[in-house]
Design a protein around this motif. Structure first.
Motif, short mmCIF file in Angstrom:
data_model
loop_
_atom_site.label_atom_id
_atom_site.label_comp_id
_atom_site.label_asym_id
_atom_site.label_seq_id
_atom_site.Cartn_x
_atom_site.Cartn_y
_atom_site.Cartn_z
N GLU A 4 -13.97 12.39 -4.44
CA GLU A 4 -13.49 13.72 -4.04
C GLU A 4 -13.98 14.10 -2.65
O GLU A 4 -13.58 15.12 -2.10
N LYS A 5 -14.87 13.31 -2.12
CA LYS A 5 -15.46 13.54 -0.80
C LYS A 5 -15.25 12.28 0.04
O LYS A 5 -15.05 11.20 -0.51
N ARG A 12 -23.03 19.77 4.50
CA ARG A 12 -23.53 19.46 3.16
C ARG A 12 -24.31 18.14 3.23
O ARG A 12 -24.41 17.53 4.29
N ALA A 22 -19.73 15.16 6.24
CA ALA A 22 -20.34 16.02 5.22
C ALA A 22 -20.24 17.49 5.58
O ALA A 22 -20.36 18.36 4.71
N GLY A 71 -21.29 16.48 0.66
CA GLY A 71 -20.12 16.46 1.52
C GLY A 71 -19.59 15.06 1.81
O GLY A 71 -18.46 14.91 2.26
N ALA A 72 -20.41 14.03 1.56
CA ALA A 72 -19.98 12.64 1.82
C ALA A 72 -20.81 11.71 0.94
O ALA A 72 -21.91 12.06 0.51
#
Length: 179
Positions: free
Chosen positions: A69-70, A109, A106, A47-48
């Motif tokens: 993309e994150k 995630r 995140a 997520g990050a």
């Protein structure tokens, strides 16, 4: 629960890049990104991102159109400007000061420490690194950027083969808290 994971590749003698920052030794290997411990399965749980400036600049040099993309944090003391459209934050802060924001971004995630053994070590030093996933390539480099330039105690959880690579997943072992 969000984990902070150092997912990387190394030469057999423990280097993630050559002395001139090349990854040619890795990019020529036969691997299956959809295979065991492959990138495709890994990135779906991310997520990050956290990366060092050297990794960020290498990626941008080799793929000028690349944007994360994150949400991504680049740890640097350099004066860098993010490209338009990127959810990218440059910081000179200690990882412990921005980790909570990374975990929040995140959204359940994991946080991926991308490249940079020293950066992964900084997370480990502060008790923020949960897992190390490493693909070991059948080559020695003799010198370069080390996988982890400090002592970190790990416990092996899984070993698989993915093409030319031996892949291992470890949990970071934290010292017991003083009683």
């Amino acid at each position: 629960m969000t984990r902070t994971v150092y997912y990387t590749a190394t030469s057999l003698d423990g280097f993630i890049a050559t002395t001139d920052h090349s990854l040619d030794w890795l990019l020529s290997r036969d691997t299956d990104s959809a295979g065991p411990m492959g990138y495709d399965g890994f990135i779906t749980g991310i997520g990050a991102l956290a990366m060092g400036a050297t990794t960020y600049l290498w990626v941008r040099e080799h793929d000028p159109d690349w944007l994360p993309e994150k949400p991504a944090w680049v740890f640097t003391h350099r004066d860098l400007t993010p490209p338009p459209g990127a959810d990218l934050r440059f910081t000179a802060e200690d990882p412990s000061r921005v980790h909570a924001a990374m975990v929040e971004a995140a959204a359940g995630r994991d946080v991926w420490v991308v490249g940079g053994g020293d950066l992964a070590g900084q997370f480990a030093d502060r008790g923020l690194l949960d897992e190390v996933v490493v693909a070991i390539a059948p080559v020695t480099l003799g010198a370069g950027a080390p996988l982890l330039p400090r002592r970190v105690e790990l416990a092996l959880q899984e070993v698989v083969r993915n093409g030319d690579l031996a892949c291992a997943r470890y949990t970071v072992q934290r010292p017991p808290s003083p009683a």
